[in-house]
Structures are given as structure tokens and as C-alpha cells.
Design an enzyme around this catalytic site. Structure first.
Site, PDB file in Angstrom:
ATOM      1  N   PRO A  12     -10.623  -2.603 -16.593  1.00  0.00           N
ATOM      2  CA  PRO A  12     -11.322  -1.674 -17.478  1.00  0.00           C
ATOM      3  C   PRO A  12     -10.438  -0.575 -18.051  1.00  0.00           C
ATOM      4  O   PRO A  12      -9.608  -0.011 -17.345  1.00  0.00           O
ATOM      5  CB  PRO A  12     -12.394  -1.051 -16.574  1.00  0.00           C
ATOM      6  CG  PRO A  12     -12.568  -2.006 -15.469  1.00  0.00           C
ATOM      7  CD  PRO A  12     -11.268  -2.731 -15.294  1.00  0.00           C
ATOM      8  N   ARG A  20      -5.572   6.554 -24.773  1.00  0.00           N
ATOM      9  CA  ARG A  20      -6.162   7.091 -23.551  1.00  0.00           C
ATOM     10  C   ARG A  20      -5.124   7.885 -22.755  1.00  0.00           C
ATOM     11  O   ARG A  20      -4.087   7.334 -22.378  1.00  0.00           O
ATOM     12  CB  ARG A  20      -6.628   5.881 -22.732  1.00  0.00           C
ATOM     13  CG  ARG A  20      -7.043   6.180 -21.348  1.00  0.00           C
ATOM     14  CD  ARG A  20      -7.221   4.906 -20.547  1.00  0.00           C
ATOM     15  NE  ARG A  20      -7.712   5.243 -19.252  1.00  0.00           N
ATOM     16  CZ  ARG A  20      -7.561   4.497 -18.178  1.00  0.00           C
ATOM     17  NH1 ARG A  20      -6.971   3.326 -18.268  1.00  0.00           N
ATOM     18  NH2 ARG A  20      -8.033   4.891 -17.030  1.00  0.00           N
ATOM     19  N   ASN A  76      -3.454  -5.347 -12.933  1.00  0.00           N
ATOM     20  CA  ASN A  76      -3.755  -3.925 -12.994  1.00  0.00           C
ATOM     21  C   ASN A  76      -5.266  -3.849 -13.171  1.00  0.00           C
ATOM     22  O   ASN A  76      -5.784  -4.088 -14.266  1.00  0.00           O
ATOM     23  CB  ASN A  76      -3.041  -3.243 -14.159  1.00  0.00           C
ATOM     24  CG  ASN A  76      -3.288  -1.740 -14.164  1.00  0.00           C
ATOM     25  OD1 ASN A  76      -4.185  -1.252 -13.475  1.00  0.00           O
ATOM     26  ND2 ASN A  76      -2.511  -1.005 -14.936  1.00  0.00           N
ATOM     27  N   ALA A  79      -9.579   1.280 -12.680  1.00  0.00           N
ATOM     28  CA  ALA A  79     -10.335   1.996 -11.647  1.00  0.00           C
ATOM     29  C   ALA A  79     -11.037   1.050 -10.664  1.00  0.00           C
ATOM     30  O   ALA A  79     -11.422   1.484  -9.567  1.00  0.00           O
ATOM     31  CB  ALA A  79     -11.353   2.927 -12.297  1.00  0.00           C
ATOM     32  N   HIS A  82      -9.964   0.937  -7.041  1.00  0.00           N
ATOM     33  CA  HIS A  82     -10.405   1.898  -6.021  1.00  0.00           C
ATOM     34  C   HIS A  82     -11.820   1.622  -5.520  1.00  0.00           C
ATOM     35  O   HIS A  82     -12.291   2.303  -4.607  1.00  0.00           O
ATOM     36  CB  HIS A  82     -10.322   3.319  -6.602  1.00  0.00           C
ATOM     37  CG  HIS A  82      -9.070   3.556  -7.397  1.00  0.00           C
ATOM     38  ND1 HIS A  82      -7.814   3.396  -6.847  1.00  0.00           N
ATOM     39  CD2 HIS A  82      -8.865   3.891  -8.701  1.00  0.00           C
ATOM     40  CE1 HIS A  82      -6.895   3.639  -7.793  1.00  0.00           C
ATOM     41  NE2 HIS A  82      -7.520   3.936  -8.922  1.00  0.00           N
ATOM     42  N   ASP A  89     -11.888  -9.563  -2.625  1.00  0.00           N
ATOM     43  CA  ASP A  89     -12.224 -10.838  -1.968  1.00  0.00           C
ATOM     44  C   ASP A  89     -11.828 -12.032  -2.835  1.00  0.00           C
ATOM     45  O   ASP A  89     -11.362 -13.054  -2.331  1.00  0.00           O
ATOM     46  CB  ASP A  89     -13.721 -10.910  -1.649  1.00  0.00           C
ATOM     47  CG  ASP A  89     -14.075 -10.175  -0.361  1.00  0.00           C
ATOM     48  OD1 ASP A  89     -13.158  -9.746   0.368  1.00  0.00           O
ATOM     49  OD2 ASP A  89     -15.293 -10.031  -0.083  1.00  0.00           O
ATOM     50  N   HIS A 102       0.395  -0.574 -11.358  1.00  0.00           N
ATOM     51  CA  HIS A 102      -0.181   0.610 -12.000  1.00  0.00           C
ATOM     52  C   HIS A 102       0.887   1.297 -12.831  1.00  0.00           C
ATOM     53  O   HIS A 102       2.043   1.429 -12.390  1.00  0.00           O
ATOM     54  CB  HIS A 102      -0.720   1.596 -10.959  1.00  0.00           C
ATOM     55  CG  HIS A 102      -1.791   0.998 -10.113  1.00  0.00           C
ATOM     56  ND1 HIS A 102      -3.071   0.789 -10.577  1.00  0.00           N
ATOM     57  CD2 HIS A 102      -1.748   0.494  -8.862  1.00  0.00           C
ATOM     58  CE1 HIS A 102      -3.781   0.214  -9.637  1.00  0.00           C
ATOM     59  NE2 HIS A 102      -3.011   0.019  -8.580  1.00  0.00           N
ATOM     60  N   LEU A 103       0.484   1.751 -14.007  1.00  0.00           N
ATOM     61  CA  LEU A 103       1.394   2.520 -14.855  1.00  0.00           C
ATOM     62  C   LEU A 103       1.684   3.870 -14.204  1.00  0.00           C
ATOM     63  O   LEU A 103       2.831   4.305 -14.124  1.00  0.00           O
ATOM     64  CB  LEU A 103       0.758   2.733 -16.230  1.00  0.00           C
ATOM     65  CG  LEU A 103       0.545   1.465 -17.057  1.00  0.00           C
ATOM     66  CD1 LEU A 103      -0.527   1.698 -18.113  1.00  0.00           C
ATOM     67  CD2 LEU A 103       1.841   1.023 -17.696  1.00  0.00           C
ATOM     68  N   SER A 104       0.624   4.521 -13.770  1.00  0.00           N
ATOM     69  CA  SER A 104       0.755   5.820 -13.109  1.00  0.00           C
ATOM     70  C   SER A 104       0.971   5.590 -11.611  1.00  0.00           C
ATOM     71  O   SER A 104       1.001   4.439 -11.147  1.00  0.00           O
ATOM     72  CB  SER A 104      -0.508   6.655 -13.341  1.00  0.00           C
ATOM     73  OG  SER A 104      -1.607   6.084 -12.642  1.00  0.00           O
ATOM     74  N   ARG A 109      -2.174  11.167  -7.405  1.00  0.00           N
ATOM     75  CA  ARG A 109      -3.220  11.700  -8.292  1.00  0.00           C
ATOM     76  C   ARG A 109      -4.462  12.088  -7.475  1.00  0.00           C
ATOM     77  O   ARG A 109      -4.355  12.414  -6.308  1.00  0.00           O
ATOM     78  CB  ARG A 109      -3.513  10.666  -9.383  1.00  0.00           C
ATOM     79  CG  ARG A 109      -2.268  10.360 -10.251  1.00  0.00           C
ATOM     80  CD  ARG A 109      -2.552   9.326 -11.308  1.00  0.00           C
ATOM     81  NE  ARG A 109      -3.566   9.804 -12.264  1.00  0.00           N
ATOM     82  CZ  ARG A 109      -4.215   8.992 -13.096  1.00  0.00           C
ATOM     83  NH1 ARG A 109      -3.973   7.685 -13.090  1.00  0.00           N
ATOM     84  NH2 ARG A 109      -5.112   9.487 -13.924  1.00  0.00           N
ATOM     85  N   ARG A 113      -8.253   7.982  -6.142  1.00  0.00           N
ATOM     86  CA  ARG A 113      -7.303   6.934  -6.541  1.00  0.00           C
ATOM     87  C   ARG A 113      -6.369   6.531  -5.402  1.00  0.00           C
ATOM     88  O   ARG A 113      -5.524   5.663  -5.556  1.00  0.00           O
ATOM     89  CB  ARG A 113      -6.464   7.405  -7.726  1.00  0.00           C
ATOM     90  CG  ARG A 113      -7.259   7.684  -8.976  1.00  0.00           C
ATOM     91  CD  ARG A 113      -6.346   8.000 -10.145  1.00  0.00           C
ATOM     92  NE  ARG A 113      -7.036   8.779 -11.148  1.00  0.00           N
ATOM     93  CZ  ARG A 113      -7.760   8.265 -12.151  1.00  0.00           C
ATOM     94  NH1 ARG A 113      -7.875   6.959 -12.273  1.00  0.00           N
ATOM     95  NH2 ARG A 113      -8.374   9.043 -13.019  1.00  0.00           N
TER      96      ARG A 113
HETATM   97  C1  DQA Z   1      -4.252   2.700 -13.405  1.00  0.00           C
HETATM   98  C2  DQA Z   1      -4.586   3.771 -12.355  1.00  0.00           C
HETATM   99  C3  DQA Z   1      -6.063   3.797 -12.084  1.00  0.00           C
HETATM  100  O1  DQA Z   1      -6.365   4.819 -11.146  1.00  0.00           O
HETATM  101  C4  DQA Z   1      -6.832   4.098 -13.352  1.00  0.00           C
HETATM  102  O2  DQA Z   1      -8.215   4.068 -13.113  1.00  0.00           O
HETATM  103  C5  DQA Z   1      -6.474   3.180 -14.454  1.00  0.00           C
HETATM  104  C6  DQA Z   1      -5.053   2.878 -14.674  1.00  0.00           C
HETATM  105  C7  DQA Z   1      -2.768   2.736 -13.798  1.00  0.00           C
HETATM  106  O3  DQA Z   1      -2.297   1.759 -14.372  1.00  0.00           O
HETATM  107  O4  DQA Z   1      -2.087   3.737 -13.536  1.00  0.00           O
HETATM  108  O5  DQA Z   1      -7.311   2.745 -15.240  1.00  0.00           O
HETATM  109  O6  DQA Z   1      -4.535   1.435 -12.842  1.00  0.00           O
END
Ligand code: DQA
Length: 155
Positions: A12, A20, A76, A79, A82, A89, A102-104, A109, A113
Site C-alpha cells: 500500500p 508521498r 516492501n 504499512a 507492521h 503466513d 524498506h526505503l526508510s 521511526r 513501525r
Molecule cells: C516503508 C516503511 C513503512 O513503515 C511505511 O508504512 C511504508 C514504506 C518503507 O519503504 O520505508 O509505506 O515500507
């Protein structure tokens, strides 16, 4: 099953990359990341196929469909990382190498997360390097495929 084919799954809101929260996720769009990964995959002698969905059930079915078709998987989950034990599963059933991306850096954070439902079923995760996280994940999956399994601690 194609031994050189790797599925990249995006969850998502990743279709919103580029607009974003650019300070966190960067200005590169998802299409631009995929274009780069397709080129990197060709250099590595593999093929990547990308699917993005904003729907948990779609992603679960994509993981189900990946079994027997793809040798490895990069995800990836946005959210859903989490929250989704169902996606966790589903991934558990996929037999090939799988890497969470994950990019971040979610660990640095907000507290919500810090939990990854996927961590228990993936081979490893790469986070915090922006688009480079994907490139590193692709390298890792290819290496896992080529060496069947690297022993713990191996480079
Ligand atoms: C993310 C990190 C997630 O916490 C966030 O909800 C995302 C992007 C990332 O790529 O850093 O949608 O997966």
C-alpha cells in the site's frame, strides 16, 4: 518454475512514491525504481517481475501465485509490514529466498513501525538506504539462489 525469475512485491501507498513524504522516501517514483531494478537484474542474469497493490488480499494471492513460478521474492509491504500476520503466513509458505525491503529505516521511526510481522519468515531485511535497499535486496536474493544458502555469517 523459472530459476532466474524474481518477484518484487510492493504494498500500500508505494504507488505514491515521488509525491508521498519525499523527505522520508525520496523523489524517485516506483516506476523509476522498477526500471532501475529491471536493468540491474539483467546485469545479474535474472529477470524481475514487479506487482504493486494497495490491497492486502491481492498481495496474499500474489505470494500464493509466486510459489512454483518464481525462484525468489522481494517485498516492501508498506504499512502492512507492521500489521499483517496474514501476509506473514502467506510468505511463510513461499519456499525460495525472500527479502524484506524498506526505503526508510522503520526501526528509527515511530514505535508502531518497529514491529515487522514479516521478519520471522524472511531470510533477511534491508532498510534505510532509499532505493539502494532494493538493489541490495536483489543482490542478496541472487546470491542466495546461486549459493543455495549462504552459511550464517558468510559475506
Ligand atoms: C516503508 C516503511 C513503512 O513503515 C511505511 O508504512 C511504508 C514504506 C518503507 O519503504 O520505508 O509505506 O515500507
Amino acid at each position: 518454475m523459472n530459476p532466474d525469475q524474481i518477484l518484487i512485491l510492493s504494498g500500500p501507498n508505494l504507488d505514491q512514491l515521488g509525491v508521498r513524504d519525499v523527505a522520508v522516501y525520496g523523489a524517485t517514483t516506483l516506476d523509476e525504481h522498477v526500471e532501475r531494478l529491471v536493468a540491474r537484474a539483467a546485469e545479474l542474469g535474472v529477470v524481475v517481475v514487479h506487482r504493486q497493490s494497495n490491497f492486502e488480499g491481492d498481495l496474499i494471492e500474489a505470494v500464493h501465485d509466486a510459489r512454483g513460478r518464481y525462484a525468489g521474492l522481494i517485498i516492501n509491504a508498506g504499512a502492512l509490514t507492521h500489521t499483517s500476520w496474514a501476509l506473514s503466513d502467506a510468505l511463510d509458505v513461499f519456499p525460495g529466498p525472500k527479502v524484506e525491503v524498506h526505503l526508510s529505516n522503520p526501526a528509527g521511526r515511530e514505535p508502531f513501525r518497529h514491529v515487522s510481522t514479516l521478519a520471522r519468515v524472511v531470510d533477511g531485511s534491508v532498510a534505510g538506504f532509499g532505493g539502494l535497499s532494493y538493489d541490495l535486496a536483489l543482490d542478496a536474493v541472487v546470491r542466495l539462489l546461486r549459493s543455495s544458502r549462504l552459511p550464517p555469517g558468510a559475506a
